[in-house]
Design a protein around this motif. Structure first.
Motif, PDB file in Angstrom:
ATOM      1  N   GLU A  49       0.838  -1.201   0.000  1.00 24.36           N
ATOM      2  CA  GLU A  49       0.000   0.000   0.000  1.00 24.36           C
ATOM      3  C   GLU A  49       0.872   1.250   0.000  1.00 24.36           C
ATOM      4  O   GLU A  49       2.010   1.224   0.468  1.00 24.36           O
ATOM      5  N   GLU A  50       0.325   2.349  -0.503  1.00 24.40           N
ATOM      6  CA  GLU A  50       1.043   3.614  -0.519  1.00 24.40           C
ATOM      7  C   GLU A  50       1.247   4.104   0.909  1.00 24.40           C
ATOM      8  O   GLU A  50       0.296   4.162   1.700  1.00 24.40           O
ATOM      9  N   SER A  53      -1.280   6.164   3.209  1.00 26.69           N
ATOM     10  CA  SER A  53      -2.666   6.060   2.733  1.00 26.69           C
ATOM     11  C   SER A  53      -3.526   5.398   3.799  1.00 26.69           C
ATOM     12  O   SER A  53      -3.017   4.762   4.737  1.00 26.69           O
TER      13      SER A  53
END
Length: 156
Positions: A49-50, A53
């Motif tokens: 995941e970023e 985020s």
């Protein structure tokens, strides 16, 4: 019995990362620790995941909370910043210490920097506290029996 360990610590600078690696190495040398079961949060940052985020936040938080709850002990590096003779601890690490204490998971404190004072709530929540050169004793500390190792720090 080989114990599982959650290694709580800040890892925002090179010095902090080096300290995490040193403590991890000491724990791997300890015969009462399962060297394959040391959870180091900086190694589990949900790279899928970023960073920052919402899915990353939820994933990292839930993983860390689950690991604290299921660990046999939490080893917490308290060094974050120094302010005079007081060591300021990372708020995330302090959160993990409080959660461990509430869940009955013993907490072992590590302070590389010598401090003169510690917050009362932290000072009464540990099973053992190692600072300065005594940090090396973590390699032989008995996590099966968890003997109390007191600090001589003043509280505030």
């Amino acid at each position: 019995m080989a114990n599982s360990i959650y290694l709580a610590a800040p890892f925002f600078s090179e010095t902090q990362i080096e300290r995490v690696k040193e403590v991890q190495s000491l724990l791997k040398q300890n015969s009462t620790v399962d060297s394959d079961n040391i959870f180091v949060p900086m190694e589990h940052q949900m790279e899928s995941e970023e960073f920052g985020s919402f899915p990353w936040q939820v994933g990292v938080f839930e993983s860390d909370v689950r690991q604290v709850r299921t660990a046999d002990a939490v080893v917490a590096i308290l060094d974050y910043e120094k302010n005079g003779d007081e060591i300021l601890s990372d708020s995330g690490t302090v959160f993990e210490v409080g959660m461990a204490y509430e869940h009955g998971v013993p907490v072992i404190f590590i302070q590389f920097d010598k401090a003169g004072k510690m917050n009362l709530m932290l000072a009464r929540s540990y099973a053992a506290c190692f600072s300065g050169d005594d940090v090396k004793k973590l390699a032989s500390y008995n996590f099966d029996e968890l003997p109390t190792v007191f600090s001589k720090l003043e509280v505030f």
